[in-house]
Write a protein that holds these residues in place. Structure first.
Motif, PDB file in Angstrom:
ATOM      1  N   GLN A 169       0.820  -1.207   0.000  1.00 45.67           N
ATOM      2  CA  GLN A 169       0.000   0.000   0.000  1.00 45.67           C
ATOM      3  C   GLN A 169       0.857   1.262   0.000  1.00 45.67           C
ATOM      4  O   GLN A 169       0.551   2.227  -0.713  1.00 45.67           O
ATOM      5  N   CYS A 172       2.200   1.659  -3.404  1.00 47.72           N
ATOM      6  CA  CYS A 172       1.100   2.103  -4.259  1.00 47.72           C
ATOM      7  C   CYS A 172       0.855   3.602  -4.097  1.00 47.72           C
ATOM      8  O   CYS A 172       0.714   4.327  -5.084  1.00 47.72           O
ATOM      9  N   ASP A 173       0.804   4.069  -2.856  1.00 43.42           N
ATOM     10  CA  ASP A 173       0.561   5.487  -2.591  1.00 43.42           C
ATOM     11  C   ASP A 173       1.644   6.356  -3.226  1.00 43.42           C
ATOM     12  O   ASP A 173       1.352   7.419  -3.796  1.00 43.42           O
ATOM     13  N   THR A 189      -2.572  -8.604  -1.295  1.00 40.52           N
ATOM     14  CA  THR A 189      -3.368  -7.667  -0.507  1.00 40.52           C
ATOM     15  C   THR A 189      -4.193  -6.811  -1.454  1.00 40.52           C
ATOM     16  O   THR A 189      -3.868  -6.694  -2.637  1.00 40.52           O
ATOM     17  N   VAL A 190      -5.260  -6.238  -0.916  1.00 44.61           N
ATOM     18  CA  VAL A 190      -6.120  -5.358  -1.704  1.00 44.61           C
ATOM     19  C   VAL A 190      -5.622  -3.927  -1.538  1.00 44.61           C
ATOM     20  O   VAL A 190      -5.438  -3.455  -0.417  1.00 44.61           O
ATOM     21  N   LEU A 191      -5.403  -3.246  -2.650  1.00 46.73           N
ATOM     22  CA  LEU A 191      -4.897  -1.881  -2.605  1.00 46.73           C
ATOM     23  C   LEU A 191      -6.037  -0.869  -2.663  1.00 46.73           C
ATOM     24  O   LEU A 191      -7.033  -1.081  -3.353  1.00 46.73           O
ATOM     25  N   SER A 192      -5.865   0.217  -1.945  1.00 51.10           N
ATOM     26  CA  SER A 192      -6.823   1.324  -1.981  1.00 51.10           C
ATOM     27  C   SER A 192      -6.244   2.429  -2.847  1.00 51.10           C
ATOM     28  O   SER A 192      -5.130   2.902  -2.598  1.00 51.10           O
ATOM     29  N   VAL A 193      -6.986   2.821  -3.891  1.00 50.62           N
ATOM     30  CA  VAL A 193      -6.498   3.849  -4.808  1.00 50.62           C
ATOM     31  C   VAL A 193      -7.589   4.872  -5.058  1.00 50.62           C
ATOM     32  O   VAL A 193      -8.780   4.580  -4.926  1.00 50.62           O
ATOM     33  N   ASP A 195      -9.973   7.603  -7.312  1.00 55.05           N
ATOM     34  CA  ASP A 195     -10.628   7.535  -8.612  1.00 55.05           C
ATOM     35  C   ASP A 195      -9.644   7.932  -9.711  1.00 55.05           C
ATOM     36  O   ASP A 195      -8.816   8.830  -9.524  1.00 55.05           O
TER      37      ASP A 195
END
Length: 255
Positions: A169, A172-173, A189-193, A195
């Motif tokens: 994460q 990713c950020d 893992t599930v990434l938060s991104v 829109d």
């Protein structure tokens, strides 16, 4: 040569369904194999069989591209290769960074299919200082401190994450903040991104679990078929709830 930073695929603006987009690479792979064998034309039935879909779905998918083939002749292989490649954005250069050069990251760096499909590995990045400067697939690994600079200098819009789950994460950020708008995630893992950022997740363990489900189901069907009718459990037992340590168990456990 154009770069991924200045040119974006036109699939969304043209209203091509995501399910169709997901099948285009399958068609392209089958068509490329035909092209390499100098096959000039292919019928919808032959191409559908090679791609693993039904011919009606293939014809519908190609209608979104404005390609309908010629009755009695079929589709022009070379033209379809070009048409699908253009639609997928593969007629331009897409610089890619791979972050996390462990066993998986190194395997990805050595994968020869990237270059032949329009993707150029612009940089390999790892957080381990001992990896800095180490060549992998002929490309020296760079330290994670340089991530933002590397993305900016190479005009990268696609990032590949092959780090451990705990670091994914944060990586990713940083990629998103640096301007990356598409991410291929191999971390478990599930990434938060935000829109506007697309993420595709590749999880081999999930695919294996799905196959295990189907194997178990096939095995169960074989056992059921071998049980005589007289030994079958009462219908009432089949309709009742199964009890587990946490209460009623659903027929299919959620992912």
């Amino acid at each position: 040569m154009a770069t991924g930073r200045t040119h974006r695929p036109a699939t969304r603006s043209r209203g091509i369904p995501e399910a169709t987009v997901a099948r285009l690479p399958l068609y392209l792979r089958a068509l490329t194999a035909l092209s390499e064998r100098s096959v000039p034309t292919v019928s919808s039935e032959e191409l559908a069989a090679a791609a693993g879909v039904n011919s009606a779905k293939l014809r519908k998918d190609f209608s979104y591209l404005g390609s309908y083939g010629t009755r009695g002749v079929g589709y022009d292989v070379e033209y379809l290769v070009y048409q699908i490649s253009r639609e997928l954005g593969l007629t331009q250069d897409w610089p890619v960074v791979i972050v996390g050069i462990g066993n998986l990251g190194a395997a990805l760096a050595n994968y020869g299919g990237f270059a032949s499909r329009g993707f150029r590995v612009a940089a390999l990045i790892d957080a381990d200082p001992a990896m800095a400067g180490t060549p992998v697939a002929g490309i020296p690994v760079q330290h994670a401190d340089e991530l933002e600079k590397i993305v900016s200098e190479n005009g990268v819009s696609i990032g590949v994450i092959s780090t451990p789950a705990g670091a994914a994460q944060q990586v990713c950020d940083r990629l998103v903040a640096a301007g990356v708008t598409s991410i291929l995630n191999f971390a478990p893992t599930v990434l938060s991104v935000p829109d506007g950022v697309d993420v595709r997740k590749v999880d081999l363990s999930i695919e294996l679990q799905i196959l295990a489900f189907h194997e178990q189901r096939k095995s169960g069907e074989d056992v059921t078929e071998s049980i005589p009718d007289a030994a079958a459990p009462p219908a009432r037992a089949a309709t009742g709830s199964r009890k587990g340590p946490d209460g009623d168990m659903p027929a299919v456990m959620p992912a």
